[in-house]
Design a protein around this motif. Sequence first.
Motif, PDB file in Angstrom:
ATOM      1  N   LEU A   1       0.833  -1.208   0.000  1.00 47.73           N
ATOM      2  CA  LEU A   1       0.000   0.000   0.000  1.00 47.73           C
ATOM      3  C   LEU A   1       0.866   1.256   0.000  1.00 47.73           C
ATOM      4  CD1 LEU A   1      -2.782   1.461   0.249  1.00 47.73           C
ATOM      5  CD2 LEU A   1      -2.459   1.355   2.730  1.00 47.73           C
ATOM      6  N   SER A   2       1.887   1.274   0.860  1.00 45.82           N
ATOM      7  CA  SER A   2       2.722   2.481   0.922  1.00 45.82           C
ATOM      8  C   SER A   2       3.543   2.652  -0.361  1.00 45.82           C
ATOM      9  CB  SER A   2       3.602   2.477   2.168  1.00 45.82           C
ATOM     10  OG  SER A   2       4.362   1.304   2.221  1.00 45.82           O
ATOM     11  N   ASP A   3       3.931   1.548  -0.996  1.00 44.27           N
ATOM     12  CA  ASP A   3       4.598   1.655  -2.310  1.00 44.27           C
ATOM     13  C   ASP A   3       3.694   2.370  -3.307  1.00 44.27           C
ATOM     14  OD1 ASP A   3       6.655   0.185  -1.315  1.00 44.27           O
ATOM     15  OD2 ASP A   3       6.189  -1.657  -2.430  1.00 44.27           O
ATOM     16  N   ILE A   4       2.439   1.983  -3.320  1.00 43.52           N
ATOM     17  CA  ILE A   4       1.518   2.578  -4.301  1.00 43.52           C
ATOM     18  C   ILE A   4       1.253   4.049  -3.973  1.00 43.52           C
ATOM     19  CG2 ILE A   4      -0.802   2.449  -5.328  1.00 43.52           C
ATOM     20  CD1 ILE A   4       1.124   0.150  -6.122  1.00 43.52           C
ATOM     21  N   THR A   5       1.064   4.372  -2.691  1.00 43.22           N
ATOM     22  CA  THR A   5       0.810   5.789  -2.366  1.00 43.22           C
ATOM     23  C   THR A   5       2.057   6.630  -2.673  1.00 43.22           C
ATOM     24  OG1 THR A   5       1.304   5.350  -0.037  1.00 43.22           O
ATOM     25  CG2 THR A   5      -0.996   5.382  -0.649  1.00 43.22           C
ATOM     26  N   THR A   6       3.242   6.053  -2.473  1.00 48.12           N
ATOM     27  CA  THR A   6       4.481   6.770  -2.816  1.00 48.12           C
ATOM     28  C   THR A   6       4.563   7.006  -4.326  1.00 48.12           C
ATOM     29  OG1 THR A   6       5.590   5.744  -0.935  1.00 48.12           O
ATOM     30  CG2 THR A   6       7.010   6.705  -2.627  1.00 48.12           C
TER      31      THR A   6
ATOM     32  N   LEU B   1       2.078   7.030  -6.429  1.00 49.21           N
ATOM     33  CA  LEU B   1       1.000   7.962  -6.789  1.00 49.21           C
ATOM     34  C   LEU B   1       1.470   9.408  -6.586  1.00 49.21           C
ATOM     35  CD1 LEU B   1      -2.708   7.672  -5.528  1.00 49.21           C
ATOM     36  CD2 LEU B   1      -1.567   9.843  -5.805  1.00 49.21           C
ATOM     37  N   ALA B   2       2.057   9.668  -5.408  1.00 49.09           N
ATOM     38  CA  ALA B   2       2.489  11.035  -5.090  1.00 49.09           C
ATOM     39  C   ALA B   2       3.589  11.504  -6.041  1.00 49.09           C
ATOM     40  CB  ALA B   2       2.963  11.095  -3.636  1.00 49.09           C
ATOM     41  N   ALA B   3       4.547  10.620  -6.318  1.00 46.54           N
ATOM     42  CA  ALA B   3       5.657  10.992  -7.210  1.00 46.54           C
ATOM     43  C   ALA B   3       5.135  11.284  -8.612  1.00 46.54           C
ATOM     44  CB  ALA B   3       6.689   9.858  -7.246  1.00 46.54           C
ATOM     45  N   CYS B   4       4.215  10.441  -9.072  1.00 47.58           N
ATOM     46  CA  CYS B   4       3.671  10.610 -10.416  1.00 47.58           C
ATOM     47  C   CYS B   4       2.846  11.895 -10.509  1.00 47.58           C
ATOM     48  CB  CYS B   4       2.824   9.387 -10.758  1.00 47.58           C
ATOM     49  SG  CYS B   4       2.160   9.425 -12.412  1.00 47.58           S
ATOM     50  N   ALA B   5       2.066  12.168  -9.473  1.00 47.03           N
ATOM     51  CA  ALA B   5       1.276  13.404  -9.458  1.00 47.03           C
ATOM     52  C   ALA B   5       2.215  14.607  -9.556  1.00 47.03           C
ATOM     53  CB  ALA B   5       0.445  13.479  -8.176  1.00 47.03           C
ATOM     54  N   GLU B   6       3.278  14.579  -8.771  1.00 49.21           N
ATOM     55  CA  GLU B   6       4.212  15.706  -8.785  1.00 49.21           C
ATOM     56  C   GLU B   6       4.853  15.891 -10.163  1.00 49.21           C
ATOM     57  OE1 GLU B   6       6.891  15.900  -5.530  1.00 49.21           O
ATOM     58  OE2 GLU B   6       7.957  17.610  -6.384  1.00 49.21           O
ATOM     59  N   THR B   7       5.278  14.794 -10.761  1.00 50.80           N
ATOM     60  CA  THR B   7       5.866  14.860 -12.107  1.00 50.80           C
ATOM     61  C   THR B   7       4.939  15.564 -13.093  1.00 50.80           C
ATOM     62  OG1 THR B   7       6.989  12.772 -11.706  1.00 50.80           O
ATOM     63  CG2 THR B   7       6.773  13.437 -14.012  1.00 50.80           C
ATOM     64  N   HIS B   8       3.643  15.328 -12.930  1.00 49.20           N
ATOM     65  CA  HIS B   8       2.685  15.877 -13.891  1.00 49.20           C
ATOM     66  C   HIS B   8       2.005  17.138 -13.388  1.00 49.20           C
ATOM     67  CE1 HIS B   8       3.367  12.581 -16.621  1.00 49.20           C
ATOM     68  NE2 HIS B   8       3.387  11.793 -15.556  1.00 49.20           N
ATOM     69  N   GLY B   9       2.595  17.733 -12.355  1.00 45.32           N
ATOM     70  CA  GLY B   9       2.074  19.015 -11.871  1.00 45.32           C
ATOM     71  C   GLY B   9       0.687  18.921 -11.276  1.00 45.32           C
ATOM     72  N   ARG B  10       0.388  17.770 -10.684  1.00 46.24           N
ATOM     73  CA  ARG B  10      -0.929  17.590 -10.084  1.00 46.24           C
ATOM     74  C   ARG B  10      -0.809  17.397  -8.574  1.00 46.24           C
ATOM     75  NH1 ARG B  10      -4.402  13.184 -12.644  1.00 46.24           N
ATOM     76  NH2 ARG B  10      -5.856  14.340 -11.365  1.00 46.24           N
ATOM     77  N   ALA B  11      -1.892  17.704  -7.853  1.00 44.89           N
ATOM     78  CA  ALA B  11      -1.900  17.483  -6.409  1.00 44.89           C
ATOM     79  C   ALA B  11      -2.307  16.039  -6.137  1.00 44.89           C
ATOM     80  CB  ALA B  11      -2.879  18.436  -5.733  1.00 44.89           C
ATOM     81  N   ALA B  12      -1.509  15.339  -5.336  1.00 48.48           N
ATOM     82  CA  ALA B  12      -1.827  13.940  -5.008  1.00 48.48           C
ATOM     83  C   ALA B  12      -3.211  13.836  -4.368  1.00 48.48           C
ATOM     84  CB  ALA B  12      -0.764  13.362  -4.077  1.00 48.48           C
ATOM     85  N   ALA B  13      -3.598  14.873  -3.628  1.00 51.50           N
ATOM     86  CA  ALA B  13      -4.900  14.854  -2.950  1.00 51.50           C
ATOM     87  C   ALA B  13      -6.069  14.859  -3.940  1.00 51.50           C
ATOM     88  CB  ALA B  13      -5.016  16.055  -2.011  1.00 51.50           C
ATOM     89  N   ASP B  14      -5.804  15.224  -5.183  1.00 49.64           N
ATOM     90  CA  ASP B  14      -6.869  15.222  -6.192  1.00 49.64           C
ATOM     91  C   ASP B  14      -7.035  13.852  -6.845  1.00 49.64           C
ATOM     92  OD1 ASP B  14      -7.296  17.868  -5.670  1.00 49.64           O
ATOM     93  OD2 ASP B  14      -6.116  18.587  -7.378  1.00 49.64           O
TER      94      ASP B  14
END
Length: 217
Positions: free
Chosen positions: A3-8, A10-23
């Motif tokens: 689970l923590s691998d996936i949330t990590t 997710l967050a990294a990918c969101a940042e790469t694409h200029g998106r908020a992980a919370a969205d």
Amino acid sequence: MALSDITTRLAACAETHGRAAADITLIAVSKVQPTERVDAVLTEGHRIFGENRVQEAQGRWPDFQARFDGIDLHLIGPLQTNKARQAVEMFGTIHTVDRPKLAKTLARLAQERGTSPDLFIQVNTGEEPQKAGCLPSEADAFIADARAMDLPLLGLMCIPPVDEEPSLHFALLAKIAKRNGLSGLSMGMSSDFETAIAQGATHIRVGSAIFGERTPV
Ligand SMILES: *Cc1c(COP(=O)(O)O)cnc(C)c1O
């Protein structure tokens, strides 16, 4: 832990694409998984889960709901109209609205209950005969009909064909959503959720990458 691998990721990918992980909502798809694995993910603090069958969900989620607060269940599998009442009582979100008859039933239940789950319309982007979802060519009219019924429509959902490049399907889904002014995009699974996030996914549905392989039933 997975689970923590996936949330990590997710967050990294969101940042790469200029998106908020919370969205981006991570739906942990627990269908067919052994109870201990679901229990472990709940114990880690995750609360958003996806099931593909109403009956299976009814069988085990009441026990979890008695033990853990704030569980948010998403229905990601096909819904028969005769199961719609049970579905709206159990799920906070239904991702698989795909035909007028089901939309009408959900509208009637919403009226009667004074509340409705959030809804996604499933689009069969690959036009596969065996797969649920409205055809891309029918999507605009179906979206308009669902809106006319006052249904709380969050967005669109797709499951790309297994043997095709998912990004083409994600792009098509995003295009249909955009031209209809819908912001929700339920797309991306274990093998392609980063591609989906790059293309605007707001809800990703990840099963085996969190829980491990499903043993066939
Ligand atoms: C099973 C399922 C998933 C999760 O698939 P994984 O490849 O295990 O991540 C996502 N969406 C739908 C509609 C599913 O049925």
